[in-house]
Design an enzyme around this catalytic site. Structure first.
Site, PDB file in Angstrom:
ATOM      1  N   TYR A  65     -44.276 -13.338  14.989  1.00  0.00           N
ATOM      2  CA  TYR A  65     -45.398 -12.838  14.193  1.00  0.00           C
ATOM      3  C   TYR A  65     -44.986 -12.628  12.737  1.00  0.00           C
ATOM      4  O   TYR A  65     -43.883 -12.161  12.452  1.00  0.00           O
ATOM      5  CB  TYR A  65     -45.897 -11.519  14.785  1.00  0.00           C
ATOM      6  CG  TYR A  65     -47.034 -10.909  14.017  1.00  0.00           C
ATOM      7  CD1 TYR A  65     -48.345 -11.321  14.250  1.00  0.00           C
ATOM      8  CD2 TYR A  65     -46.811  -9.939  13.050  1.00  0.00           C
ATOM      9  CE1 TYR A  65     -49.399 -10.764  13.546  1.00  0.00           C
ATOM     10  CE2 TYR A  65     -47.857  -9.376  12.351  1.00  0.00           C
ATOM     11  CZ  TYR A  65     -49.151  -9.794  12.593  1.00  0.00           C
ATOM     12  OH  TYR A  65     -50.198  -9.238  11.888  1.00  0.00           O
ATOM     13  N   TRP A  83     -46.664 -13.308   8.297  1.00  0.00           N
ATOM     14  CA  TRP A  83     -47.540 -14.086   7.431  1.00  0.00           C
ATOM     15  C   TRP A  83     -46.872 -15.347   6.905  1.00  0.00           C
ATOM     16  O   TRP A  83     -47.551 -16.278   6.505  1.00  0.00           O
ATOM     17  CB  TRP A  83     -47.993 -13.216   6.254  1.00  0.00           C
ATOM     18  CG  TRP A  83     -49.115 -12.292   6.579  1.00  0.00           C
ATOM     19  CD1 TRP A  83     -49.240 -11.518   7.702  1.00  0.00           C
ATOM     20  CD2 TRP A  83     -50.269 -12.035   5.778  1.00  0.00           C
ATOM     21  NE1 TRP A  83     -50.406 -10.781   7.625  1.00  0.00           N
ATOM     22  CE2 TRP A  83     -51.052 -11.071   6.462  1.00  0.00           C
ATOM     23  CE3 TRP A  83     -50.712 -12.492   4.548  1.00  0.00           C
ATOM     24  CZ2 TRP A  83     -52.254 -10.581   5.964  1.00  0.00           C
ATOM     25  CZ3 TRP A  83     -51.897 -12.005   4.042  1.00  0.00           C
ATOM     26  CH2 TRP A  83     -52.669 -11.057   4.744  1.00  0.00           C
TER      27      TRP A  83
END
Length: 861
Positions: free
Chosen positions: A115, A117
């Site tokens: 996980y 960005w």
């Protein structure tokens, strides 16, 4: 483009925090300016140039020393030294370890949720690249939902439908600017959060839209313990409840609407289910406690008269009720989101221009942008297994393999993961209780990280591979909720030995005999042509003509079609609830959910309710009497580019700043811009104080994102100011298992000693290691200028250690092809004919005994 050294380059480039006009000399970024078409650019862009060549960049592959010497599962992960190695050595080792884990444990032994960005870009998206690669090997254990709004992702499908309906279908800012009379924002409308958006944002639209609305006469009410959660220039009324009591405040507003006949019963009867049961709770019929403004005032600290007046004002105007993502990142985080929807339903304005409900305004820069058509996307293939965890339960999974847990009506068990593979993310930023996470990261046999920087996650890995930044590669970018597609040609050469993740995975795929499946015979640039061409054809079939790839690449951007620029959330449902029924069990908004109620979760009943949190100011704590708000930072996105100039300018004495009310500081002998220690039973950190009356008394605010810099003797003590050493690693509820990192109880005291140095912005300790022990050989010890020979099953290695910059490195290995007898002895089974080392590797991957940094040859056992 390749080989840009010495060439002047200029192009618009997309980042998560906006588009920038960037100039470079082919090696360094010489100018970074906001894109001229962005009406409200973010200063986070200023971090880019300083970070690009920062010493914290990873210059070449590294292997943790203990892992090399003792193999998978070796101790000291997170404190060990790293050994810089060649790409060939790192890839050979990693390929061998992947083969071992997949052969022994299967895909269930590999966690690839990864996980984070990462960087903006449709092709070079780190998680997409990793997932495609692991799918070529058979699959991986994945994660579901997000740290940003993971609680809502589970709740909303039960009560209003698919989460994208609420997020991507949110009423557009242009409609709000024109029609909204009263905007009540629970959690505020944060200008810093609206500066960023996943995948990027070309034009920041919230600030000009709100300015236009206010100029027309719209009133803003910001409900938050922090005045800065709404731009001061908008003149919003600030209502500052005790953190975590928004639910009590909302219930009291509902009580006023119900008791004074202001609820829209026609709307409730036609478009919702379950209101009578909820109304009985609000009136106190169910539990004997009427949820009056006086009841809420005792919990929230907001005067009953103001609550009653606000409810009447909301009923008298075209009112938009918004709930920020921050409110659901807390214990019982489902409740404020659900109640915001119920409150809007009672007002009866859902589906009308400028009225209704919104979730995420001021939480992300793309909420309020009208939904665009699809964008180019790199295919990830099919995962061979269906094993997953809620994303915020990563530490539980690693610490408690096989343990049972509840999730969204299911009884599940955590998989037993042996290898963790992380690309483009930093769990030591976004996870809670970092000392516990550090303990969890010690459990897997192997941890692999790709990253441009030596983040805390990279420092807790065994194999670290340097990735390029987005300015160092060709790509194209568009945000998940934005309509501007940008061409992103490479602007500078890669830092040191950094490689694109695609190149890295292609090399691994080749070693693991899946290269054709992974690459489909394409280079990175050929993939860009292919993805764009496929997307262009699909849009043409939908009636939209787009320019050729060559025309697009020669321009700076193009616009993806937007079907309904003036979209209004749930307008079609309001117009015809039969034809446009919601995807809930009833097809309507569920004020009472029979499904959720059937799960029997005490921490998430069948309708929204006040559930007292385990730690809050209303509990009158004595040991840790201050409530910390751990929100998103203003000077960076999460922990990205913390080394950048704009981020560093905001530090106080090298620490992250903590905002504190002057009265709370005076009671503790704390002065402005002094160094303090923030602590509770989970951990402690240092921070620099900034005194302000823009925080509610009793509340302190410390943003996330300072790179975790643990004290060597105490991993629960962060010298830099990461608040997640203080937050609890517990779920919002058994329904969602979402994270609860927004709030925690702390105490603060002056830090009188000389603050320790912040070391996390420098590379970690490195060591030279030429070979490692194995069951088949004595340990190979090489000293300075020392020649050594080792006999292994008939194979003799002769090597020499030399000194370069005070470190021992391997100069050469002389070894020829192995005879069938030698190869058979090494493999433990008959081998026909002589084999090369590469052929031997293909027969059995394992641990390297020695490796030549000059020739790339090596012997594997």
């Amino acid at each position: 483009m390749v080989g840009v050294t010495g060439q002047q380059r200029r192009h618009v480039h997309l980042t998560h925090w906006g588009a920038a006009e960037i100039e470079s000399d082919g090696c360094r970024l010489t100018s970074v300016r906001p894109w001229r078409e962005d009406p409200a650019p973010s200063r986070i862009l200023e971090n880019l140039a300083a970070a690009h060549r920062h010493p914290a960049r990873i210059g070449q592959p590294h292997i943790r020393q203990g892992w090399l010497e003792h193999g998978p599962g070796a101790a000291a992960r997170g404190s060990d030294a790293f050994v810089p190695v060649s790409w060939a050595m790192a890839l050979d080792l990693l390929a061998g370890e992947l083969r071992r884990v997949y052969d022994t444990y299967g895909p269930d032994g590999v966690f690839g949720g990864s996980y984070g960005w990462a960087s903006a870009g449709r092709f070079h998206h780190a998680q997409g690249q990793l997932h495609r690669f692991l799918n070529c090997l058979g699959g991986y254990v994945r994660s579901v939902n997000t740290y940003s709004f993971g609680t809502s992702q589970v709740l909303l499908p039960h009560v209003v439908g698919d989460v994208s309906l609420v997020m991507a279908g949110a009423t557009s800012w242009s409609v709000i600017a024109e029609h909204t009379d009263l905007l009540v924002a629970f959690g505020g409308l944060s200008p810093k959060n609206s500066a960023v958006a996943s995948g990027g944002i070309g034009r920041h639209t919230m600030a000009p839209a709100l300015a236009s609305a206010v100029a027309r006469g719209c009133r803003l009410v910001s409900v938050s313990p922090l005045r800065s959660d709404t731009d001061a220039s908008l003149g919003a009324e600030w209502i500052a409840p005790v953190p975590g009591t928004d639910v009590a405040l909302m219930l009291a507003l509902c009580h006023v609407l119900d008791s004074e006949g202001l609820a829209d019963r026609r709307f409730l009867d036609r478009y919702t289910v379950g209101y009578p049961r909820f109304a009985a709770y609000v009136r106190g019929d169910a539990d004997g406690v009427p949820k009056t403004p006086e009841w809420a005032a005792a919990l929230s600290g907001i005067a009953a008269g103001r609550i009653r007046a606000l409810a009447r004002q909301m009923a008298a105007a075209r009112t938009l009720v918004t709930v920020s993502w921050s409110l659901q990142r807390a214990q019982h985080g489902e409740q404020p989101v659900w109640l915001g929807l119920v409150l809007a339903a009672m007002l009866g304005q859902i589906g009308l221009p400028g009225g209704g409900f919104g979730h995420g305004y001021g939480s992300s820069g793309d909420t309020g942008n009208p939904r665009r058509m699809f964008a180019p996307r790199f295919p990830q293939g099919a995962n061979g297994i269906d094993s997953y965890i809620p994303v915020a339960r990563i530490a539980d999974m690693l610490l408690q393999p096989g343990a049972a847990y509840d999730y969204d009506g299911q009884r599940r068990r955590y998989p037993d993961v042996k290898l963790v593979y992380w690309c483009g993310g930093n769990p030591f930023h976004h996870h809670q209780d970092l000392a516990r996470l550090r303990e969890a990261f010690a459990r897997p046999q192997t941890v692999v990280v790709h990253d441009p920087f030596w983040t805390a996650t990279a420092r807790h890995a065994d194999i670290v591979l340097p990735s390029t930044m987005s300015v160092e590669r060709d790509d194209m970018g568009v945000g998940s909720g934005d309509s501007t597609l940008f061409a992103m040609p490479q602007l500078v050469e890669p830092h040191a030995q950094a490689r694109d993740d695609y190149v890295t995975f292609a090399a691994l795929a080749d070693r693991l005999q899946v290269e054709k499946v992974f690459t489909e015979g394409r280079t990175g640039r050929q993939w860009l042509h292919h993805l764009y061409g496929q997307w262009r054809s699909d849009l043409k079939a939908a009636g939209h003509e787009m320019p050729s790839f060559e025309e697009f690449w020669a321009s700076e951007s193009l616009q993806i079609p937007v079907p309904d620029p003036g979209q209004v959330l749930l307008s079609a449902f309001r117009r015809d609830p039969g034809r446009f029924a919601l995807s809930t069990p009833s097809g309507k908004i569920e004020i009472f959910s029979a499904t959720i109620d059937s799960f029997g979760y005490p921490d998430c009943p069948g309708h929204p309710a006040w559930l007292e949190p385990s730690g809050w100011l209303g509990g009158h704590p004595s040991r840790h009497p201050l409530q910390l708000v751990a929100n998103q930072p203003r000077r960076r996105l999460h922990s990205q580019l913390d080394v950048g100039s704009y981020s560093q300018e905001g530090k106080i004495r090298g620490r992250e700043p903590v905002a504190m009310h002057p009265d709370d500081a005076a009671a503790r002998g704390i002065t402005d811009r002094s160094c303090v220690r923030i602590f509770n039973d989970r951990g402690s950190c240092l921070a620099g104080v900034t005194l302000t009356e823009d925080v509610r008394p009793g509340v302190v605010q410390l943003s996330t994102g300072a790179w975790y810099d643990p004290d060597p003797g105490d991993p629960s003590f962060c010298r830099h100011g990461n608040p997640n050493v203080l937050t609890a690693d517990r779920p919002s509820s058994a329904l969602s298992q979402g994270n609860t990192g927004q709030l925690t109880m702390v105490e603060i005291e002056p830090y009188a000693a000389v603050p320790p140095e912040v070391s996390v912005h420098r590379p970690p300790q490195t060591a030279a290691l030429l070979a490692r022990s194995s069951p088949q050989a004595d340990r190979l010890l090489v000293g300075r200028r020392r020649k050594t020979g080792v006999h292994v099953s008939g194979v003799t290695l002769t090597m020499e250690a030399v000194t370069t910059s005070g470190q021992a490195v391997l100069a050469h290995i002389e070894i020829g092809p192995l005879s069938h007898a030698e190869a058979s002895a090494l493999l433990g089974r008959p081998v026909a004919g002589p084999v090369t080392l590469a052929e031997l590797y293909a027969m059995r991957s394992g641990h390297i005994l020695a490796r030549s940094e000059e020739t790339g040859t090596g012997l594997y056992l």
